[in-house]
Scaffold this active site. Structure first.
Site, PDB file in Angstrom:
ATOM      1  N   ARG A  64     -29.686  88.204  -4.688  1.00 26.72           N
ATOM      2  CA  ARG A  64     -28.569  87.331  -5.064  1.00 26.72           C
ATOM      3  C   ARG A  64     -29.125  85.957  -5.427  1.00 26.72           C
ATOM      4  O   ARG A  64     -29.703  85.271  -4.560  1.00 26.72           O
ATOM      5  CB  ARG A  64     -27.579  87.172  -3.906  1.00 26.72           C
ATOM      6  CG  ARG A  64     -26.966  88.473  -3.411  1.00 26.72           C
ATOM      7  CD  ARG A  64     -25.737  88.870  -4.210  1.00 26.72           C
ATOM      8  NE  ARG A  64     -25.348  90.244  -3.952  1.00 26.72           N
ATOM      9  CZ  ARG A  64     -24.286  90.598  -3.217  1.00 26.72           C
ATOM     10  NH1 ARG A  64     -23.523  89.692  -2.681  1.00 26.72           N
ATOM     11  NH2 ARG A  64     -24.001  91.880  -3.056  1.00 26.72           N
ATOM     12  N   SER A 107     -18.262  94.677   2.684  1.00 26.05           N
ATOM     13  CA  SER A 107     -17.131  94.773   1.765  1.00 26.05           C
ATOM     14  C   SER A 107     -17.127  96.180   1.218  1.00 26.05           C
ATOM     15  O   SER A 107     -18.186  96.757   0.945  1.00 26.05           O
ATOM     16  CB  SER A 107     -17.281  93.795   0.605  1.00 26.05           C
ATOM     17  OG  SER A 107     -16.962  92.500   1.025  1.00 26.05           O
ATOM     18  N   GLU A 141     -18.252  88.048   7.821  1.00 22.98           N
ATOM     19  CA  GLU A 141     -18.283  89.286   7.041  1.00 22.98           C
ATOM     20  C   GLU A 141     -19.623  90.015   7.146  1.00 22.98           C
ATOM     21  O   GLU A 141     -20.674  89.417   6.965  1.00 22.98           O
ATOM     22  CB  GLU A 141     -18.007  88.943   5.564  1.00 22.98           C
ATOM     23  CG  GLU A 141     -17.966  90.167   4.688  1.00 22.98           C
ATOM     24  CD  GLU A 141     -17.928  89.833   3.192  1.00 22.98           C
ATOM     25  OE1 GLU A 141     -17.253  88.872   2.797  1.00 22.98           O
ATOM     26  OE2 GLU A 141     -18.599  90.565   2.437  1.00 22.98           O
ATOM     27  N   ARG A 184     -25.874  82.088   6.594  1.00 23.24           N
ATOM     28  CA  ARG A 184     -25.737  83.540   6.467  1.00 23.24           C
ATOM     29  C   ARG A 184     -26.075  84.093   5.079  1.00 23.24           C
ATOM     30  O   ARG A 184     -25.877  85.269   4.819  1.00 23.24           O
ATOM     31  CB  ARG A 184     -24.328  83.959   6.876  1.00 23.24           C
ATOM     32  CG  ARG A 184     -23.236  83.560   5.900  1.00 23.24           C
ATOM     33  CD  ARG A 184     -21.900  84.050   6.398  1.00 23.24           C
ATOM     34  NE  ARG A 184     -20.959  84.246   5.316  1.00 23.24           N
ATOM     35  CZ  ARG A 184     -19.646  84.279   5.491  1.00 23.24           C
ATOM     36  NH1 ARG A 184     -19.133  84.129   6.694  1.00 23.24           N
ATOM     37  NH2 ARG A 184     -18.850  84.482   4.469  1.00 23.24           N
ATOM     38  N   HIS A 185     -26.576  83.234   4.189  1.00 25.31           N
ATOM     39  CA  HIS A 185     -26.910  83.702   2.844  1.00 25.31           C
ATOM     40  C   HIS A 185     -28.413  83.679   2.590  1.00 25.31           C
ATOM     41  O   HIS A 185     -29.077  82.690   2.866  1.00 25.31           O
ATOM     42  CB  HIS A 185     -26.213  82.840   1.782  1.00 25.31           C
ATOM     43  CG  HIS A 185     -24.751  83.115   1.687  1.00 25.31           C
ATOM     44  ND1 HIS A 185     -23.822  82.351   2.353  1.00 25.31           N
ATOM     45  CD2 HIS A 185     -24.060  84.086   1.030  1.00 25.31           C
ATOM     46  CE1 HIS A 185     -22.608  82.832   2.105  1.00 25.31           C
ATOM     47  NE2 HIS A 185     -22.723  83.890   1.312  1.00 25.31           N
ATOM     48  N   ARG A 201     -27.293  90.561   8.425  1.00 27.82           N
ATOM     49  CA  ARG A 201     -26.091  89.983   9.046  1.00 27.82           C
ATOM     50  C   ARG A 201     -25.644  90.790  10.264  1.00 27.82           C
ATOM     51  O   ARG A 201     -25.205  90.210  11.257  1.00 27.82           O
ATOM     52  CB  ARG A 201     -24.950  89.933   8.036  1.00 27.82           C
ATOM     53  CG  ARG A 201     -25.134  88.807   7.060  1.00 27.82           C
ATOM     54  CD  ARG A 201     -23.791  88.365   6.543  1.00 27.82           C
ATOM     55  NE  ARG A 201     -23.981  87.508   5.396  1.00 27.82           N
ATOM     56  CZ  ARG A 201     -23.030  87.208   4.523  1.00 27.82           C
ATOM     57  NH1 ARG A 201     -21.820  87.721   4.678  1.00 27.82           N
ATOM     58  NH2 ARG A 201     -23.276  86.415   3.527  1.00 27.82           N
ATOM     59  N   GLU A 226     -27.852  83.141  -5.750  1.00 30.78           N
ATOM     60  CA  GLU A 226     -26.854  82.101  -5.505  1.00 30.78           C
ATOM     61  C   GLU A 226     -27.499  80.962  -4.750  1.00 30.78           C
ATOM     62  O   GLU A 226     -28.247  81.193  -3.809  1.00 30.78           O
ATOM     63  CB  GLU A 226     -25.707  82.673  -4.668  1.00 30.78           C
ATOM     64  CG  GLU A 226     -24.737  83.483  -5.497  1.00 30.78           C
ATOM     65  CD  GLU A 226     -24.134  84.620  -4.697  1.00 30.78           C
ATOM     66  OE1 GLU A 226     -23.959  84.468  -3.478  1.00 30.78           O
ATOM     67  OE2 GLU A 226     -23.866  85.674  -5.313  1.00 30.78           O
TER      68      GLU A 226
HETATM   69  P1  ATP Z   1     -20.109  86.291   1.377  1.00 33.87           P
HETATM   70  O1  ATP Z   1     -18.620  86.200   1.169  1.00 33.87           O
HETATM   71  O2  ATP Z   1     -20.503  86.142   2.801  1.00 33.87           O
HETATM   72  O3  ATP Z   1     -20.892  85.450   0.438  1.00 33.87           O
HETATM   73  P2  ATP Z   1     -20.067  88.541  -0.335  1.00 33.87           P
HETATM   74  O4  ATP Z   1     -18.628  88.934  -0.240  1.00 33.87           O
HETATM   75  O5  ATP Z   1     -20.522  87.773  -1.508  1.00 33.87           O
HETATM   76  O6  ATP Z   1     -20.481  87.778   1.008  1.00 33.87           O
HETATM   77  P3  ATP Z   1     -20.721  91.247  -0.839  1.00 33.87           P
HETATM   78  O7  ATP Z   1     -21.032  91.174  -2.268  1.00 33.87           O
HETATM   79  O8  ATP Z   1     -19.420  91.755  -0.422  1.00 33.87           O
HETATM   80  O9  ATP Z   1     -20.970  89.826  -0.190  1.00 33.87           O
HETATM   81  O10 ATP Z   1     -21.926  92.033  -0.148  1.00 33.87           O
HETATM   82  C1  ATP Z   1     -21.766  93.025   0.849  1.00 33.87           C
HETATM   83  C2  ATP Z   1     -22.452  92.623   2.145  1.00 33.87           C
HETATM   84  O11 ATP Z   1     -23.794  92.243   1.912  1.00 33.87           O
HETATM   85  C3  ATP Z   1     -21.847  91.410   2.818  1.00 33.87           C
HETATM   86  O12 ATP Z   1     -20.730  91.761   3.581  1.00 33.87           O
HETATM   87  C4  ATP Z   1     -22.990  90.923   3.660  1.00 33.87           C
HETATM   88  O13 ATP Z   1     -23.142  91.694   4.825  1.00 33.87           O
HETATM   89  C5  ATP Z   1     -24.160  91.183   2.781  1.00 33.87           C
HETATM   90  N1  ATP Z   1     -24.505  90.000   1.990  1.00 33.87           N
HETATM   91  C6  ATP Z   1     -23.935  89.587   0.857  1.00 33.87           C
HETATM   92  N2  ATP Z   1     -24.502  88.495   0.368  1.00 33.87           N
HETATM   93  C7  ATP Z   1     -25.492  88.191   1.229  1.00 33.87           C
HETATM   94  C8  ATP Z   1     -26.475  87.169   1.257  1.00 33.87           C
HETATM   95  N3  ATP Z   1     -26.541  86.268   0.296  1.00 33.87           N
HETATM   96  N4  ATP Z   1     -27.345  87.146   2.282  1.00 33.87           N
HETATM   97  C9  ATP Z   1     -27.289  88.087   3.251  1.00 33.87           C
HETATM   98  N5  ATP Z   1     -26.389  89.085   3.267  1.00 33.87           N
HETATM   99  C10 ATP Z   1     -25.496  89.147   2.273  1.00 33.87           C
HETATM  100 MG    MG Z   2     -17.828  90.635   0.326  1.00 29.67          MG
END
Ligand code: ATP
Ligand code: MG
Length: 550
Positions: free
Chosen positions: A314, A474, A471, A322-323, A524, A316
């Site tokens: 990612r 998803s 979270e 947590r990211h 996570r 971002e």
């Molecule tokens: P958040 O809202 O916390 O940014 P997200 O909704 O963007 O998460 P999803 O695309 O739904 O994340 O990704 C599915 C799962 O992968 C998340 O629930 C989380 O457990 C994990 N995850 C997502 N982005 C990250 C990240 N940048 N770092 C660590 N774990 C992540």
């Molecule tokens: Mg999500």
């Protein structure tokens, strides 16, 4: 000494006719005598030196019981974690690091030995011939963190050694060899990293006892040393266990593990969060933001139930607790018979299984981590079941508690992180659980492949899982019809005919069973299950916007 002069002069040119030695012969004899005397003196000196040396070393009665490690066959090496009461009064050999050492006197030293975070005290006591004073001196001279191979008798110390994690046993050293030397000056000491994580992120601080405070940054910069702590060893045992339990549960259900490509030809789930690979043989490639499209293509390929454990990228610029820019995704996708709640129930039971098995199989590791991270306490699941609420029931709980939810009420945004955490607290108070699920999210906050709710077009058949109010997953029922998918993509401003999407959309043209799935973040799950402060603590070598090494 015998004369070197010849006794029979008859044929000897060095003897005169009357039998007396000639002048020349006398001179030569004298020279030879001098040479012999010199040689004898040198030999004597050499012998004396050797005798002196021998006298010196023979004082060390234990000289072959310590030192650099000889290459030889040896006894079986015992792992520290296998040491138990049944070893008392038995001889064992262990390979461990020197955690620290203390010289009590010329005859007595204590070494704390450490192996994979576990520590045990070793006593090196000079006692007659078996252990010499030189051996004691040498043992304490070894640098901290060096690896040694130690043989000794296991005894029960009285009182127990409070500072050792194996406090009820002690090793009385009979042999100690150096296996691998650690540098005298390490950038960080394991014992400093073994203190609870500091509240400050400021570098160069010391605590009340004058010990250096090691910040998360320093720990991560020196991760190879940091990972040696008892707490980190336990965290990564748990992390391995989560991955193993996920795999175990999926396989038991009849699912198959796949590895989908991580280099893609197009940025599929929106361009902003994707890393570009600029030199893919003259073209651009992109690192996969999730295995989403490939999991679904496998379902379209009659795979019925699939899962994957793999890296997720990612791009971002999220500098939060947590990211990460790279994390480990635990993904699954499966067909269902009647309703997507079959899959939702399956996923809830998956999390319950993982948590219950962790609590049953890894009590010791969890206890170790909670010594360093006590704040969150044990993870609670009420009655061994997930609590499932509708998204808007969750919003109502927040609203009733005085939280402003105007944006959520108006379908503008998803829950913010602060709202998620608050909801987690409220749910813990009201329902006594750390694991809950929200179902039926608004369509606008979900990705294009999400299936619309059958009766309310503003909602969707989608869900998020939360641990301690944050979270971890998803998921959703996915659109399995090509025309519906194309329409959904267009409504979100995406082009179904774009290079990155054609293969995906085509997968549904030949019929595909209704299916649902989810994506979990391993890092996570570990973080929230154990109550760590930061996802980086659950990642061996984290990647974030600031960090690309080690
Ligand atoms: P958040 O809202 O916390 O940014 P997200 O909704 O963007 O998460 P999803 O695309 O739904 O994340 O990704 C599915 C799962 O992968 C998340 O629930 C989380 O457990 C994990 N995850 C997502 N982005 C990250 C990240 N940048 N770092 C660590 N774990 C992540
Ligand atoms: Mg999500």
């Amino acid at each position: 000494m015998e004369s070197s002069l010849p006794t029979h002069a008859k044929d000897n040119p060095n003897v005169s006719a009357d039998g007396a030695p000639s002048k020349n012969a006398l001179k030569k004899a004298q020279k030879e005598a001098e040479k012999a005397a010199k040689k004898a003196a040198a030999k004597k000196a050499d012998e004396e030196k050797r005798a002196a040396q021998q006298a010196q070393t023979s004082e060390d009665t234990a000289k072959d019981k310590y030192g650099e490690l000889p290459q030889e066959e040896g006894p079986i090496i015992t792992h520290l974690k296998k040491l138990g009461e049944d070893h008392v009064d038995k001889e064992v050999t262990v390979i461990a690091r020197i955690h620290n050492s203390r010289s009590q006197s010329a005859k007595l030293a204590f070494l704390m030995l450490r192996q994979q975070g576990k520590t045990v005290q070793a006593v090196v006591a000079a006692n007659g011939e078996a252990v010499s004073r030189q051996m004691v001196k040498w043992a304490v001279s070894l640098s901290v963190n060096s690896f040694v191979r130690v043989t000794g008798l296991i005894k029960k110390p009285d009182p127990p050694v409070a500072s050792a994690s194996i406090s009820n046993l002690e090793l009385h050293v009979t042999k100690i060899y150096l296996l691998a030397r650690a540098a005298e000056q390490l950038p960080m000491q394991v014992k400093d990293a073994e203190r609870p994580p500091p509240a400050t992120a400021e570098e160069g601080q010391v605590d009340a006892e004058g010990a250096p405070i090691v910040t998360l940054k320093t720990r991560l910069d020196n991760r190879v040393i940091d990972l040696q702590t008892e707490c980190n060893q336990a965290i990564f045992t748990i992390s391995d266990a989560v991955e193993g339990l996920f795999t175990e549960y999926m396989r038991k259900s009849g699912s198959r593990q796949f590895n989908t490509p991580k280099i893609l030809g197009a940025a599929t789930e929106g361009g902003s969060g994707v890393f570009e690979v600029s030199n893919y043989f003259g073209k651009s490639g992109f690192l996969a933001q999730s295995p989403q499209l490939y999991k679904q293509m496998l379902i379209a390929a009659d795979c019925e139930s699939v899962f994957e454990v793999g890296p997720v990228f990612r791009a971002e610029n999220s500098n939060t607790h947590r990211h990460l820019c790279e994390f480990t995704g635990l993904d699954f996708e499966m067909v269902f018979d009647h309703h997507y709640h079959e899959v939702l129930g399956f996923a809830e039971q998956l999390i319950v299984f993982i948590i219950q098995e962790l609590q049953a199989r890894y009590k010791d590791e969890i206890a170790v981590v909670h010594r360093y991270f006590p704040r969150a306490g044990d993870f609670r699941i009420k009655d061994g079941k997930a609590l499932r609420l509708k998204y808007f029931d969750g919003i109502k709980i927040l609203r009733d508690a005085g939280v402003d939810t105007t944006e959520q009420d108006n379908y503008v945004t998803d829950l913010t992180t602060a709202q998620e955490k608050r909801l987690g607290q409220l749910i813990r108070e009201k329902y006594d659980t750390d694991f809950y699920v929200l179902d039926e999210f608004p369509m606008v906050v979900r990705p294009f492949y999400t299936k619309q709710h059958p009766t309310d077009p503003k909602l969707s058949n989608s869900y998020d899982f939360f641990m301690r109010g944050e979270e971890i997953m998803s998921g959703a029922q996915r659109i399995n019809d090509a025309a519906e998918l194309e329409a959904s993509m267009r409504s979100k401003g995406l082009d179904p005919d774009a290079e990155g999407f054609v293969d995906y959309v085509n997968a549904f043209r030949q019929g595909c069973r209704p299916h649902a799935g989810g994506g979990l973040g391993l890092n996570r799950i570990v973080m929230f299950f154990l109550g760590l402060d930061n996802v980086r603590q659950a990642t061996p070598f984290p990647r974030d916007p600031q960090r690309l090494r080690p």
